[in-house]
Every structure is written in structure tokens, then in C-alpha cells.
Design an enzyme around this catalytic site. Structure first.
Site, mmCIF file in Angstrom:
data_model
loop_
_atom_site.group_PDB
_atom_site.id
_atom_site.type_symbol
_atom_site.label_atom_id
_atom_site.label_comp_id
_atom_site.label_asym_id
_atom_site.label_seq_id
_atom_site.Cartn_x
_atom_site.Cartn_y
_atom_site.Cartn_z
ATOM 1 N N ARG A 51 -24.350 5.417 7.157
ATOM 2 C CA ARG A 51 -24.418 6.271 5.980
ATOM 3 C C ARG A 51 -25.776 6.048 5.340
ATOM 4 N NH1 ARG A 51 -26.106 2.640 3.047
ATOM 5 N NH2 ARG A 51 -26.030 4.166 1.351
ATOM 6 N N GLY A 52 -26.086 6.981 4.417
ATOM 7 C CA GLY A 52 -27.425 6.966 3.820
ATOM 8 C C GLY A 52 -28.208 8.117 4.409
ATOM 9 N N ARG A 91 -21.366 15.998 7.310
ATOM 10 C CA ARG A 91 -21.538 15.691 5.873
ATOM 11 C C ARG A 91 -22.544 16.690 5.314
ATOM 12 N NH1 ARG A 91 -22.414 9.685 4.036
ATOM 13 N NH2 ARG A 91 -21.405 10.514 2.162
ATOM 14 N N ASP A 238 -30.340 12.273 -1.675
ATOM 15 C CA ASP A 238 -29.773 12.870 -0.462
ATOM 16 C C ASP A 238 -30.336 14.253 -0.207
ATOM 17 O OD1 ASP A 238 -27.673 10.792 -1.502
ATOM 18 O OD2 ASP A 238 -27.321 11.086 0.646
HETATM 19 C C1 LIG Z 1 -31.943 6.212 1.145
HETATM 20 S S1 LIG Z 1 -31.059 7.171 0.089
HETATM 21 C C2 LIG Z 1 -29.422 7.017 0.637
HETATM 22 C C3 LIG Z 1 -28.456 7.757 -0.258
HETATM 23 O O1 LIG Z 1 -27.285 8.054 0.518
HETATM 24 C C4 LIG Z 1 -26.170 7.459 -0.131
HETATM 25 O O2 LIG Z 1 -24.999 8.195 0.040
HETATM 26 P P1 LIG Z 1 -23.893 7.723 1.143
HETATM 27 O O3 LIG Z 1 -23.745 6.240 1.011
HETATM 28 O O4 LIG Z 1 -22.637 8.510 0.746
HETATM 29 O O5 LIG Z 1 -24.433 8.164 2.476
HETATM 30 C C5 LIG Z 1 -26.587 7.411 -1.571
HETATM 31 O O6 LIG Z 1 -26.526 8.679 -2.183
HETATM 32 C C6 LIG Z 1 -28.006 6.918 -1.428
HETATM 33 O O7 LIG Z 1 -28.800 7.063 -2.552
#
Ligand SMILES: CSC[C@H]1O[C@H](OP(=O)(O)O)[C@H](O)[C@@H]1O
Length: 344
Positions: A51-52, A91, A238
Site C-alpha cells: 500500500r502507499g 484501488r 495519493d
Molecule cells: C507516499 S504517500 C502514501 C499515501 O498512501 C497512503 O494510503 P494507503 O495506506 O491507503 O495506501 C496514505 O494516503 C499515504 O499518504
């Protein structure tokens, strides 16, 4: 990133397989997951094994490379097109996923019907996308560290670390390099409900590198603003729109409002793969709504009233007017000017 003294990327391609750190297990268990087909990677992205935004962009890029290795020649283009569409659909908010998948897809189909060459190009293009992400994040860290004052107490939300990218991170790249520059920083880590990316992943990364920090509940940040204990906020993103509005983890918007109220600089750090030049403003960004059980249960155990419904938007929108600057690999820009840097 260093984990117990050993260098790791969050996701990589090795021996015809895509390998990744299983982020759902951290920090309690260190497990490497590996996949031999793109459908397994669709599940891994949906289930947040990886994720990320930049990390799923790279995972999507490698997944298309894997699809190219497995695609039957008689329906090579159709197989890749299906893989592209299914990966992008996993996603909807993080634009890096679409950018990574499309980049490798477009490079690969250029060489059809030379299928052998197409397969080789797919792997090279995915590796190139991941390497550029690493280089961009390192530049973000170097450039961003310039706005970190000596002794700064920094609030960050969710995990915008090496785990959320291929390496270095975005917000955490700034924090890592400021720490390496002996700026004597301290980090307030929002736990980040409901999946605790802050309390689990950001705290893990900071502890691994000996960066002083504390975990706080999401609702405690206002108290520390009020106590004047926050000097700076840095988050990831994101998706960044043409007008500089951003989508980021749910709870980011309220930190930006608090920062404005308390006259604390609020910075967003992101590579160019997180910019979406086709979306005019934040209201146009699709917000992923995840399962209500992520809120109501932990490891299957209810911690909320089972009979009540729960709303679980995974992201919110922070308007450009609340953002001091966007830290990019090319420099720090006012939100309204940042998207133009991608076009140049
Ligand atoms: C390097 S920014 C990553 C960004 O993604 C995360 O969301 P998720 O954990 O649901 O993929 C989060 O918004 C972070 O800021």
C-alpha cells in the site's frame, strides 16, 4: 530502507516473480510475499499487502511485466489490456497505480508481434518506473529537508515512508534526511485509524533508523497544536490535481485545518507519478470507500457495536489553499504551480 540492518525495497521483481514486504504483518512479523501472476497482485493491492501510492504504482508496473511473461501470444494484447484494467480497478484514488500500469502497458505493446522483445521490454520498463520512483523520492527528501528548521517537531499522518514507496518515502524521506543532517527533529506520528499505518508502519520505520518520535491518537493532534508543540506538518499524497488540491489518507484535511488555525506550515511531499493532469480539482477525485469491518473489527474481534453501520472513506481532500507548498523532485512549489512542473 534499513530493516534490522539489512537493505530492503518495499516491492521488487526477482526470478520472474514479484516480491514485496507484507505490510499487513508489520511490525509484528516480517514476511516477504511473492507472486507469479498479476491476479495475485490485484488481491495484494486490494488487501493492502502492499500500500502507499508510489508502492502500488510500482507493484502495478511489475504486475503488467508479469502479465507479459504469462500472456499467450495468440491473445497477447487482449490479455495485457485485461490485466491493465483489472489492476487499475483495484484501488481508485492513488493515481500512481494508473500511471505505473499504463506506462509499462504502453511500452510493452509497442513491440507486438515481437513477443520475446515485448516481454523483455515489459520487465525493463517496470524496473525503470520503480528506479525513477526511488530517485524521485530521494530528491524529495533532499529538497524537502531545506524547509525543516533545527529542532523541528514534525507531525505526519499515515505512512508516507519507504514502505509506501519503493524506497526512501515522501514525507518520511524529508524526515530521514533532516535526521541525517543532525537537525535534531522529533516526529509526532498519527496512529491513523482504521488500519494504523502510522502506529504500525511509520513508527516501525522511524524506530529502525533511531529517529525520535511518539505515536499519538488521531484525535490528539489538535491538543499538541494547541500546546504549540507542532512546528511543521508533512504528509504524502495519493493524487494531486491541476489546481493543487490533493487526496490523501482520511484525516489529512483536518490536520491542514488545524495547521492553518495555528499558523503552522503544512507541506505535501510527492513524486510526479502522483500528479493527475486530467483532474481539475479535488472534488473530481474518486474516493475509495473500504469495508466497514475495517472500522468495527481488529483481527476479527469487534471493537464497535456489531449492529451499527460504519462509513469508511479511505481518503479525504485537502484544498490547495490550506497547503503551504508541495515538495517535488524538482523543487518546492505553491500548489497552483506544482502541476505545471510535470508538464515542463
Ligand atoms: C507516499 S504517500 C502514501 C499515501 O498512501 C497512503 O494510503 P494507503 O495506506 O491507503 O495506501 C496514505 O494516503 C499515504 O499518504
Amino acid at each position: 530502507m534499513q530493516i534490522d540492518g539489512k537493505q530492503y525495497l518495499s516491492v521488487w521483481f526477482e526470478n520472474e516473480r514479484v516480491k514485496m514486504i507484507d505490510q499487513n504483518k508489520l511490525p509484528f512479523e516480517f514476511r516477504i510475499a511473492e507472486y507469479s501472476n498479476y491476479l495475485e497482485i490485484c488481491d495484494a493491492i486490494r488487501e493492502m499487502t502492499v500500500r502507499g501510492a508510489p508502492a502500488i504504482g510500482a507493484a502495478g508496473a511489475y504486475a503488467i511485466a508479469l502479465a507479459a511473461q504469462n500472456a499467450p501470444e495468440e491473445k497477447f494484447r487482449a490479455y495485457l489490456r485485461t490485466a491493465r484494467d483489472e489492476l487499475i480497478a483495484t484501488r481508485p484514488t492513488a493515481i500512481d497505480l494508473r500511471n505505473g500500469v499504463n506506462y509499462v502497458y504502453e511500452q510493452t505493446i509497442k513491440f507486438i508481434p515481437d513477443y520475446r522483445h515485448s516481454r523483455q521490454v515489459a520487465i525493463l520498463a517496470a524496473r525503470e518506473f520503480a528506479k525513477k520512483s526511488i530517485d524521485d523520492c530521494y530528491q524529495i527528501g533532499k529538497i524537502g529537508s531545506e524547509i525543516v528548521p533545527q529542532g523541528a517537531r514534525i507531525l505526519t499522518h499515515c505512512n508516507a515512508g519507504a514502505l509506501a514507496t519503493v524506497d526512501w518515502g515522501t514525507a518520511l524521506a524529508v524526515i530521514r534526511i533532516a535526521h541525517q543532517q543532525n537537525k535534531d527533529i522529533f516526529v509526532y506520528v498519527d496512529e491513523t485509524r482504521p488500519r494504523f499505518q502510522g502506529a504500525r508502519l511509520t513508527a516501525f520505520e522511524l524506530e529502525q533508523e533511531g529517529i525520535p518520535h511518539t505515536i499519538i491518537t488521531d484525535s490528539a493532534s489538535g491538543f499538541y497544536f494547541w500546546k504549540k508543540e507542532i512546528d511543521l506538518v508533512i504528509t504524502g499524497a495519493d493524487r494531486i490535481c491541476l489546481n493543487g488540491d490533493i487526496a490523501n489518507k482520511i484525516g489529512t484535511y483536518e490536520k491542514a485545518v488545524l495547521a492553518k488555525e495555528h499558523k503552522v506550515p503544512f507541506y505535501v511531499a510527492a513524486p510526479f507519478s502522483t500528479f493527475d493532469l486530467t483532474t481539475k480539482e479535488g472534488a473530481d477525485i474518486p474516493i475509495e470507500i473500504r469495508d466497514e469491518d475495517e472500522i468495527k473489527r481488529i483481527n476479527g474481534t469487534y471493537l464497535a457495536n456489531p449492529g451499527s453501520p460504519a462509513l469508511n472513506p479511505s481518503f479525504d481532500i485537502t484544498p490547495a489553499k490550506l497547503i503551504t507548498g508541495i515538495i517535488t523532485p524538482k523543487g518546492i512549489f505553491k500548489p497552483k504551480d506544482a502541476a505545471r512542473q510535470v508538464q515542463i
